[in-house]
Structure formats: structure tokens, C-alpha cells
Write a protein that holds these residues in place. Structure first.
Motif, PDB file in Angstrom:
ATOM      1  N   VAL A 121       0.837  -1.203   0.000  1.00 60.98           N
ATOM      2  CA  VAL A 121       0.000   0.000   0.000  1.00 60.98           C
ATOM      3  C   VAL A 121       0.873   1.256   0.000  1.00 60.98           C
ATOM      4  CG1 VAL A 121      -1.721   1.317   1.277  1.00 60.98           C
ATOM      5  CG2 VAL A 121      -1.936  -1.174   1.111  1.00 60.98           C
ATOM      6  N   ALA A 122       1.905   1.260   0.837  1.00 56.62           N
ATOM      7  CA  ALA A 122       2.808   2.407   0.865  1.00 56.62           C
ATOM      8  C   ALA A 122       3.463   2.615  -0.494  1.00 56.62           C
ATOM      9  CB  ALA A 122       3.860   2.218   1.950  1.00 56.62           C
ATOM     10  N   ASP A 123       3.830   1.529  -1.149  1.00 53.56           N
ATOM     11  CA  ASP A 123       4.449   1.623  -2.470  1.00 53.56           C
ATOM     12  C   ASP A 123       3.496   2.224  -3.490  1.00 53.56           C
ATOM     13  OD1 ASP A 123       6.446   1.165  -4.470  1.00 53.56           O
ATOM     14  OD2 ASP A 123       5.371  -0.642  -5.064  1.00 53.56           O
ATOM     15  N   SER A 124       2.204   1.904  -3.371  1.00 51.81           N
ATOM     16  CA  SER A 124       1.229   2.457  -4.315  1.00 51.81           C
ATOM     17  C   SER A 124       1.110   3.972  -4.171  1.00 51.81           C
ATOM     18  CB  SER A 124      -0.143   1.794  -4.115  1.00 51.81           C
ATOM     19  OG  SER A 124      -0.794   2.278  -2.945  1.00 51.81           O
ATOM     20  N   TYR A 125       1.471   4.498  -3.009  1.00 57.76           N
ATOM     21  CA  TYR A 125       1.484   5.945  -2.781  1.00 57.76           C
ATOM     22  C   TYR A 125       2.865   6.552  -3.000  1.00 57.76           C
ATOM     23  CZ  TYR A 125      -3.239   6.083  -0.836  1.00 57.76           C
ATOM     24  OH  TYR A 125      -4.605   6.024  -0.673  1.00 57.76           O
ATOM     25  N   GLY A 126       3.866   5.714  -3.277  1.00 63.51           N
ATOM     26  CA  GLY A 126       5.219   6.230  -3.397  1.00 63.51           C
ATOM     27  C   GLY A 126       5.783   6.719  -2.081  1.00 63.51           C
ATOM     28  N   VAL A 127       5.359   6.078  -0.978  1.00 67.50           N
ATOM     29  CA  VAL A 127       5.747   6.504   0.369  1.00 67.50           C
ATOM     30  C   VAL A 127       6.694   5.477   0.984  1.00 67.50           C
ATOM     31  CG1 VAL A 127       4.889   6.876   2.729  1.00 67.50           C
ATOM     32  CG2 VAL A 127       3.662   7.852   0.774  1.00 67.50           C
ATOM     33  N   ARG A 128       7.685   5.940   1.698  1.00 69.01           N
ATOM     34  CA  ARG A 128       8.609   5.076   2.430  1.00 69.01           C
ATOM     35  C   ARG A 128       8.298   5.220   3.926  1.00 69.01           C
ATOM     36  NH1 ARG A 128      14.420   4.151   0.912  1.00 69.01           N
ATOM     37  NH2 ARG A 128      15.439   3.154   2.685  1.00 69.01           N
ATOM     38  N   LEU A 129       7.823   4.158   4.540  1.00 68.51           N
ATOM     39  CA  LEU A 129       7.434   4.198   5.948  1.00 68.51           C
ATOM     40  C   LEU A 129       8.582   3.718   6.829  1.00 68.51           C
ATOM     41  CD1 LEU A 129       3.807   2.749   5.786  1.00 68.51           C
ATOM     42  CD2 LEU A 129       4.487   5.149   5.948  1.00 68.51           C
ATOM     43  N   ALA A 130       8.790   4.394   7.941  1.00 70.78           N
ATOM     44  CA  ALA A 130       9.825   4.007   8.897  1.00 70.78           C
ATOM     45  C   ALA A 130       9.427   2.713   9.595  1.00 70.78           C
ATOM     46  CB  ALA A 130      10.015   5.118   9.927  1.00 70.78           C
ATOM     47  N   PRO A 131      10.412   1.938  10.085  1.00 72.91           N
ATOM     48  CA  PRO A 131      10.092   0.681  10.768  1.00 72.91           C
ATOM     49  C   PRO A 131       9.120   0.860  11.934  1.00 72.91           C
ATOM     50  CG  PRO A 131      12.435   0.802  10.314  1.00 72.91           C
ATOM     51  CD  PRO A 131      11.869   2.132   9.944  1.00 72.91           C
ATOM     52  N   GLY A 132       9.268   1.931  12.710  1.00 67.56           N
ATOM     53  CA  GLY A 132       8.363   2.149  13.833  1.00 67.56           C
ATOM     54  C   GLY A 132       6.928   2.337  13.385  1.00 67.56           C
ATOM     55  N   THR A 133       6.735   3.016  12.254  1.00 63.37           N
ATOM     56  CA  THR A 133       5.391   3.201  11.714  1.00 63.37           C
ATOM     57  C   THR A 133       4.816   1.878  11.237  1.00 63.37           C
ATOM     58  OG1 THR A 133       5.979   5.439  11.008  1.00 63.37           O
ATOM     59  CG2 THR A 133       4.032   4.450  10.003  1.00 63.37           C
ATOM     60  N   VAL A 134       5.619   1.071  10.551  1.00 69.22           N
ATOM     61  CA  VAL A 134       5.165  -0.252  10.104  1.00 69.22           C
ATOM     62  C   VAL A 134       4.773  -1.105  11.308  1.00 69.22           C
ATOM     63  CG1 VAL A 134       5.798  -2.347   8.852  1.00 69.22           C
ATOM     64  CG2 VAL A 134       6.603  -0.120   8.037  1.00 69.22           C
ATOM     65  N   ALA A 135       5.583  -1.059  12.362  1.00 72.81           N
ATOM     66  CA  ALA A 135       5.278  -1.830  13.565  1.00 72.81           C
ATOM     67  C   ALA A 135       3.964  -1.374  14.191  1.00 72.81           C
ATOM     68  CB  ALA A 135       6.421  -1.698  14.566  1.00 72.81           C
TER      69      ALA A 135
END
Length: 356
Positions: A121-135
């Protein structure tokens, strides 16, 4: 008016082979919290593709397979996270999940799904999420999460809170793991297990194991790590009560294993061997034969370090590069390029790991 075009993203997440250590620990403020250290395993995992449909309502989300409810929640939560970053309203889309992970063995199959979805989903927005956000998103989606978003770096992770209690070091000591499935590979219903309560003596014992594991990682002491894993596995048997556990321990002792490890929420287990000890191939074969002769299904042999070629390279050949330090990889082409080539998708199996 021209309808907004669909935008596709992809993500991948690996799995683990149960835990090295699991229990109740103290955080930096002295508060008790559940925590674990997993044993990473590459080569298996979940893949997700998300095609978002700008202009559609966010509840218009389809998921294949349809039973992946945790993954569906993760997709909706990640849309809510990413859409504002692109100054777009949340929208719906189609989510497809594939992979080769067995369920119910304690290998983090649901977390692998969830993290692959978050990355897609993040890739579809072109967004790079930090590990803490993914967690944080993973815990919201499934209430408890394994630390697969941190890749292979050994950490003590609070699985119900989605935070790192302690980064133990850059990598685990070198180990060869002879994997197996206890209980005939039948899934473990963790909800049916009794709830364990821990007193002060339990917490002190877990903190001692934490100290030993920290030392093992810092010094590369595989034997000490084996002692910690075995002690944690034995404590886990107070709830799991695998009838083959003592047999597994006996096989390891007889064949010179450093210890054993188990999944504290499943049936997967492993014998831990020192790759530097003489006669490694002989001992691996001996472990497999001993497991099979005792009715324990041997599954796969893997290592905690990169594979090396069968013969030393010629002097002109570049040496094998070390594993890079752990980081949260973006989804999409750059992320996918770091994994093994795609192969035909296979449906998720109910329990068994691939045979050796």
C-alpha cells in the motif's frame, strides 16, 4: 471528466523460525512487558500487490484470498496513514496476497502477510514508511506483531506494543539450524492455551537470559546463545507441552548441538549447530536421521549467515559481501530487487514446511 488512473504497489516480507527468547521483561522505565527475540529465516514469506482506485470510497476494498482479515485491516490502516502524506483522500482498491508460508507453526505467517500489505500500500502511494510506523500499523491490524519489519537484526521486541525494547546487535552469532515440526506439524491453537501469569522470580529469570543473550550477540558466542534458547524453550514447554520436546533435547545433546529453539506459539523447532565445529555435514545428516527415526518431521536446514560457495573463490574474484545492516526497505521495484526471483505462486499450506 477523466477518471483517476489506478496505481499499483507491491511489497514482500519474510518469516522467522520461532523464537530464541520469549517472556516478560522490564522496559527502560521498569515496567513489565511481554517481549521476544525471533530467529530470522529467509527464502519464505508473503507477497502482496495493492491496486488503489482513486475516487472510490475507502471501504470499497477487495481482498484475495478473502479470509485474510488482518491483512485487510492493515491495508485500510495504511491507506489512512499514506493518503494524507500525498494530500489525497483515502480510497479503495484491490489487494492480492500470495506466499508459501504454512500457518499455525509459529513462523509469523500473519505478520508476514500484514507487513507485505503495508509495504504494498505504501508503495502504491510512493511513500517510504519508517520501521516504527510499520510496527505500529501491524500491531493495530493484528493486536500483536513479530518484528519482521526489522528484517534480520536481533532485537528484543515488545510484540503487543510494536516497539523495540533493546537492539541486541547487528547480527546473530553464526549458527546452522536443523529445523523440524513437532506434533506432526499440526497447527497450535494459541487461543486454547492457558494464560500464564508471571511473578517477580520469573521476570528476574527472563532478565538474566536477556543479559546472557546480549553478551552472546555482542561476542558472537553461539554456544551461549544455544544455552539461552534452550532455557527459553524449556520454559515455553510449561504451556505448550510438546511430548517430543525431551526427545529433541536428547538428540541435540547426543549429536553435539549447542541447544534447541522452539516457536512459543506453534510447533516449529530447531537444533542449533556450530558451523565452525568439525564434521558439520555429518552432524547435520545425523540430526536429520535421528529426528526422522523418532517420528519428528525434519523440515529444512538454514543458517544465520549468508551462504558461502562450495569452493573458495579464485583470488581475482570479489569476496562475498557481508549482510548489510538492517533497515526498513521500501516497497516496489527497489525493495523487490533485493529478494530472490519470483516463482509461480503457490497457495498457503495448512501446516507442513517444505521437506529437505
Amino acid at each position: 471528466m477523466i477518471a483517476p488512473t489506478a496505481r499499483r504497489g507491491a511489497g514482500h516480507a519474510s518469516c522467522h523460525h520461532g523464537e530464541i527468547l520469549q517472556g516478560v521483561f522490564l522496559d527502560a522505565t521498569g515496567r513489565r512487558c511481554a517481549g521476544l527475540v525471533t530467529l530470522p529465516m529467509t527464502g519464505m514469506g508473503s507477497r502482496a500487490e495493492f491496486t488503489r482506485r482513486p475516487g472510490t470510497p475507502p471501504e470499497q476494498l477487495t481482498v484475495l484470498p478473502g479470509d485474510r482479515t488482518k491483512a485487510a485491516r492493515a491495508a485500510a490502516l495504511t491507506v489512512e496513514e499514506c493518503a494524507p502524506l500525498r494530500r489525497e483522500p483515502p480510497c479503495g482498491g484491490e489487494l492480492r496476497i500470495t506466499g508459501d508460508l504454512p500457518v499455525g507453526l509459529g513462523m509469523g505467517s500473519s505478520t508476514s502477510d500484514v507487513i507485505a500489505v503495508v509495504r504494498a500500500v505504501a508503495d502504491s502511494y510512493g511513500v517510504r514508511l519508517a520501521p516504527g510506523t510499520v510496527a505500529r500499523l501491524a500491531v493495530r491490524a493484528e493486536l500483536a506483531s513479530d518484528p519482521l519489519m526489522l528484517d534480520a537484526r536481533p532485537v528484543l521486541f515488545a510484540q503487543r506494543e510494536g516497539r523495540v525494547l533493546e537492539a541486541l546487535g547487528p547480527c546473530l552469532p553464526p549458527l546452522v539450524v536443523v529445523g523440524c515440526a513437532l506434533g506432526g506439524g499440526a497447527p497450535v491453537d494459541t487461543l486454547a492455551l492457558p494464560v500464564r501469569t508471571y511473578d517477580e522470580s520469573d521476570v528476574r529469570a527472563f532478565e538474566r537470559l536477556r543479559t546472557l543473550l546480549r553478551r552472546a550477540v555482542a561476542t558472537g558466542d553461539a554456544a551461549l546463545l544455544g544455552q539461552v534458547a534452550s532455557a527459553s524453550a524449556r520454559r515455553g514447554q510449561q504451556l505448550l507441552r510438546h511430548p517430543e520436546f525431551d526427545t529433541l533435547v536428547g538428540i541435540g545433546r547426543r549429536l553435539g548441538a549447542l541447544g534447541v529453539q522452539i516457536a512459543h506459539s506453534g510447533a516449529v523447532a530447531g537444533l542449533l549447530l556450530d558451523p565452525a565445529a568439525p564434521g558439520l555435514r555429518h552432524r547435520v545428516r545425523g540430526c536429520v536421521r535421528a529426528l526422522e527415526s523418532n517420528g519428528i518431521a525434519a523440515t529444512r536446514v538454514f543458517t544465520t549467515f549468508p551462504p558461502v560457495p562450495a569452493f573458495p573463490p579464485a583470488p581475482t574474484v570479489q569476496p562475498v559481501q557481508p549482510v548489510p545492516t538492517t533497515k526498513e526497505f521500501p516497497s516496489g521495484p527497489a525493495h523487490r530487487g533485493g529478494h530472490r526471483p519470483a516463482r509461480p505462486d503457490t497457495p498457503r499450506r495448512p501446516a507442513r514446511l517444505p521437506a529437505l
